[in-house]
Write a protein that holds these residues in place. Structure first.
Motif, mmCIF file in Angstrom:
data_model
loop_
_atom_site.group_PDB
_atom_site.id
_atom_site.type_symbol
_atom_site.label_atom_id
_atom_site.label_comp_id
_atom_site.label_asym_id
_atom_site.label_seq_id
_atom_site.Cartn_x
_atom_site.Cartn_y
_atom_site.Cartn_z
ATOM 1 N N GLU A 115 0.825 -1.212 0.000
ATOM 2 C CA GLU A 115 0.000 0.000 0.000
ATOM 3 C C GLU A 115 0.860 1.263 0.000
ATOM 4 O O GLU A 115 0.338 2.371 0.057
ATOM 5 C CB GLU A 115 -0.922 -0.003 1.222
ATOM 6 N N GLY A 116 2.186 1.086 -0.020
ATOM 7 C CA GLY A 116 3.082 2.232 -0.097
ATOM 8 C C GLY A 116 3.702 2.647 1.222
ATOM 9 O O GLY A 116 4.475 3.609 1.267
ATOM 10 N N PHE A 117 3.416 1.926 2.310
ATOM 11 C CA PHE A 117 3.992 2.267 3.609
ATOM 12 C C PHE A 117 5.425 1.750 3.718
ATOM 13 O O PHE A 117 5.750 0.673 3.211
ATOM 14 C CB PHE A 117 3.164 1.654 4.744
ATOM 15 N N VAL A 118 6.254 2.533 4.392
ATOM 16 C CA VAL A 118 7.553 2.021 4.827
ATOM 17 C C VAL A 118 7.267 1.257 6.115
ATOM 18 O O VAL A 118 6.916 1.849 7.140
ATOM 19 C CB VAL A 118 8.559 3.159 5.077
ATOM 20 N N ALA A 119 7.372 -0.063 6.058
ATOM 21 C CA ALA A 119 6.880 -0.907 7.143
ATOM 22 C C ALA A 119 7.993 -1.762 7.740
ATOM 23 O O ALA A 119 8.912 -2.191 7.045
ATOM 24 C CB ALA A 119 5.752 -1.804 6.639
ATOM 25 N N ALA A 120 7.880 -1.987 9.044
ATOM 26 C CA ALA A 120 8.856 -2.806 9.761
ATOM 27 C C ALA A 120 8.130 -3.802 10.644
ATOM 28 O O ALA A 120 7.015 -3.548 11.111
ATOM 29 C CB ALA A 120 9.774 -1.930 10.609
ATOM 30 N N GLY A 121 8.763 -4.935 10.856
ATOM 31 C CA GLY A 121 8.203 -5.956 11.733
ATOM 32 C C GLY A 121 9.239 -6.392 12.752
ATOM 33 O O GLY A 121 10.416 -6.566 12.421
ATOM 34 N N TYR A 122 8.807 -6.543 13.996
ATOM 35 C CA TYR A 122 9.676 -7.035 15.066
ATOM 36 C C TYR A 122 9.165 -8.396 15.511
ATOM 37 O O TYR A 122 7.994 -8.553 15.865
ATOM 38 C CB TYR A 122 9.688 -6.063 16.245
ATOM 39 N N GLU A 123 10.060 -9.369 15.478
ATOM 40 C CA GLU A 123 9.682 -10.743 15.775
ATOM 41 C C GLU A 123 10.836 -11.433 16.494
ATOM 42 O O GLU A 123 11.998 -11.269 16.117
ATOM 43 C CB GLU A 123 9.333 -11.483 14.478
ATOM 44 N N LEU A 124 10.505 -12.207 17.528
ATOM 45 C CA LEU A 124 11.536 -12.873 18.323
ATOM 46 C C LEU A 124 12.025 -14.167 17.678
ATOM 47 O O LEU A 124 13.148 -14.601 17.927
ATOM 48 C CB LEU A 124 10.972 -13.164 19.722
ATOM 49 N N ASN A 125 11.218 -14.780 16.840
ATOM 50 C CA ASN A 125 11.568 -16.054 16.218
ATOM 51 C C ASN A 125 12.403 -15.815 14.952
ATOM 52 O O ASN A 125 11.893 -15.290 13.957
ATOM 53 C CB ASN A 125 10.288 -16.813 15.856
ATOM 54 N N PRO A 126 13.668 -16.194 14.939
ATOM 55 C CA PRO A 126 14.522 -15.919 13.772
ATOM 56 C C PRO A 126 14.068 -16.624 12.507
ATOM 57 O O PRO A 126 14.215 -16.084 11.408
ATOM 58 C CB PRO A 126 15.906 -16.411 14.214
ATOM 59 N N TRP A 127 13.499 -17.834 12.633
ATOM 60 C CA TRP A 127 13.038 -18.545 11.444
ATOM 61 C C TRP A 127 11.929 -17.759 10.747
ATOM 62 O O TRP A 127 11.895 -17.673 9.511
ATOM 63 C CB TRP A 127 12.523 -19.942 11.821
ATOM 64 N N ALA A 145 9.807 -3.116 3.088
ATOM 65 C CA ALA A 145 9.523 -3.995 4.230
ATOM 66 C C ALA A 145 10.824 -4.451 4.885
ATOM 67 O O ALA A 145 11.691 -5.033 4.235
ATOM 68 C CB ALA A 145 8.720 -5.208 3.769
ATOM 69 N N THR A 146 10.937 -4.193 6.180
ATOM 70 C CA THR A 146 12.130 -4.560 6.934
ATOM 71 C C THR A 146 11.717 -5.374 8.153
ATOM 72 O O THR A 146 10.703 -5.070 8.790
ATOM 73 C CB THR A 146 12.893 -3.303 7.406
ATOM 74 N N PHE A 147 12.518 -6.381 8.481
ATOM 75 C CA PHE A 147 12.186 -7.253 9.602
ATOM 76 C C PHE A 147 13.387 -7.363 10.547
ATOM 77 O O PHE A 147 14.528 -7.481 10.106
ATOM 78 C CB PHE A 147 11.780 -8.642 9.105
ATOM 79 N N TYR A 148 13.072 -7.340 11.854
ATOM 80 C CA TYR A 148 14.113 -7.379 12.868
ATOM 81 C C TYR A 148 13.851 -8.524 13.842
ATOM 82 O O TYR A 148 12.697 -8.786 14.221
ATOM 83 C CB TYR A 148 14.150 -6.068 13.656
ATOM 84 N N ILE A 149 14.935 -9.185 14.253
ATOM 85 C CA ILE A 149 14.850 -10.193 15.307
ATOM 86 C C ILE A 149 15.020 -9.458 16.634
ATOM 87 O O ILE A 149 16.126 -9.055 16.992
ATOM 88 C CB ILE A 149 15.938 -11.269 15.148
ATOM 89 N N SER A 150 13.930 -9.271 17.341
ATOM 90 C CA SER A 150 14.009 -8.480 18.566
ATOM 91 C C SER A 150 12.805 -8.743 19.467
ATOM 92 O O SER A 150 11.720 -9.102 19.003
ATOM 93 C CB SER A 150 14.090 -6.988 18.229
ATOM 94 N N ASP A 151 13.018 -8.531 20.755
ATOM 95 C CA ASP A 151 11.969 -8.617 21.756
ATOM 96 C C ASP A 151 11.209 -7.293 21.758
ATOM 97 O O ASP A 151 11.799 -6.220 21.920
ATOM 98 C CB ASP A 151 12.603 -8.873 23.121
ATOM 99 N N LEU A 152 9.901 -7.332 21.584
ATOM 100 C CA LEU A 152 9.111 -6.095 21.482
ATOM 101 C C LEU A 152 9.211 -5.234 22.725
ATOM 102 O O LEU A 152 9.047 -4.008 22.662
ATOM 103 C CB LEU A 152 7.652 -6.429 21.164
ATOM 104 N N TRP A 153 9.488 -5.837 23.873
ATOM 105 C CA TRP A 153 9.576 -5.071 25.121
ATOM 106 C C TRP A 153 10.897 -4.309 25.226
ATOM 107 O O TRP A 153 11.051 -3.453 26.098
ATOM 108 C CB TRP A 153 9.408 -5.988 26.333
ATOM 109 N N LYS A 154 11.824 -4.610 24.327
ATOM 110 C CA LYS A 154 13.114 -3.917 24.333
ATOM 111 C C LYS A 154 13.244 -2.917 23.185
ATOM 112 O O LYS A 154 14.319 -2.388 22.941
ATOM 113 C CB LYS A 154 14.246 -4.952 24.263
ATOM 114 N N VAL A 155 12.139 -2.694 22.479
ATOM 115 C CA VAL A 155 12.138 -1.786 21.332
ATOM 116 C C VAL A 155 11.324 -0.545 21.667
ATOM 117 O O VAL A 155 10.286 -0.624 22.323
ATOM 118 C CB VAL A 155 11.533 -2.484 20.089
ATOM 119 N N THR A 156 11.789 0.601 21.209
ATOM 120 C CA THR A 156 11.038 1.846 21.352
ATOM 121 C C THR A 156 10.316 2.128 20.036
ATOM 122 O O THR A 156 10.922 2.109 18.971
ATOM 123 C CB THR A 156 11.975 3.020 21.689
#
Length: 244
Positions: A115-127, A145-156
């Motif tokens: 839809e044209g958004f610069v979008a990111a996803g945070y997910e703890l499971n690397p697979w 679309a960018t994806f990060y391996i991270s705990d959501l409670w440690k992200v701002t």
């Protein structure tokens, strides 16, 4: 008389029989040894296969099992096509970067990127993160679309204008407080499957498990300011009544 031992052969025994007997006696241990080595080799191979399989199962299963052992478990449940449609509907006329909190296999992030958004996803499971990156590449939105391996409670999340959450009831009160502190006034939070316990949604669409709630940060910030103002006024009136 010498000490040489003489072997007496039965009458009619061929001269070469003694030599052949000696040769056959020496072959037997060698044959058993080869058989033992072959069995040992198969045993090592089988052990290696079993061990390698267990390691592979552990490596694949651990990222899926570990979240269930956390105090607040956020299991991976893929979004339905209707849920994605409802989320996109709530993003109509919206601008700014988007984040999916607990992005799973990347469906929401990829749909937003389309839809044209610069979008990111945070997910703890690397697979799931690696699979999401592959899907984004396959869909041709890897630049958005960018994806990060991270705990959501440690992200701002202060840098995002649109926040999508597929949560569970036990996490929503904690996430509500976190987002209240971090998000700017022009941000919008979209909750799927479960609403936030204290916020009043500005929009609701869908039915059942496909229900989506949209919360504008400016709305609950204004309500919070109004509540604080009302509380101060009530305290002031109470103090005046006591004075008189």
């Amino acid at each position: 008389m010498t000490g040489t031992a003489v072997l007496l052969l039965p009458h009619g025994t061929p001269p070469g029989a003694l030599k052949e007997g000696r040769q056959s006696g020496s072959v037997l241990p060698t044959s058993l040894e080869a058989s033992g080595l072959k069995k040992s080799g198969w045993g090592l191979l089988l052990t290696g296969i079993v061990g390698g399989t267990l390691v592979a199962v552990y490596a694949v299963a651990t990222p899926f099992i570990t979240p269930a052992l956390r105090r607040i478990c956020l299991p991976f449940v893929p979004a339905t096509a209707k849920q994605i449609e409802n989320v996109v509907e709530m993003l109509r006329s919206r601008r700014g970067p988007l984040v999916d909190v607990g992005s799973g296999d990347g469906r929401i992030v990829i749909a937003a990127a389309k839809e044209g958004f610069v979008a990111a996803g945070y997910e703890l499971n690397p697979w799931l993160v690696w699979y999401s990156r592959y899907r984004a590449w396959r869909e041709g939105v890897q630049d958005l679309a960018t994806f990060y391996i991270s705990d959501l409670w440690k992200v701002t999340f202060s840098q995002y204008s649109n926040v999508v959450v597929f949560g569970v009831p036990q996490m929503m009160p904690h996430l509500e407080k976190k987002l209240e502190v971090e998000l700017e006034g022009d941000a919008r939070v979209i909750a799927c499957r479960f609403p936030f316990p204290n916020w009043t949604p500005d929009q609701v669409t869908g039915e059942g498990t496909d229900t989506v709630w949209a919360y504008d940060v400016s709305t609950f910030q204004r309500k919070r300011r109004d509540a604080l103002t009302d509380g101060r006024c009530a305290s002031s009136r109470s103090l005046k009544n006591k004075m008189y």
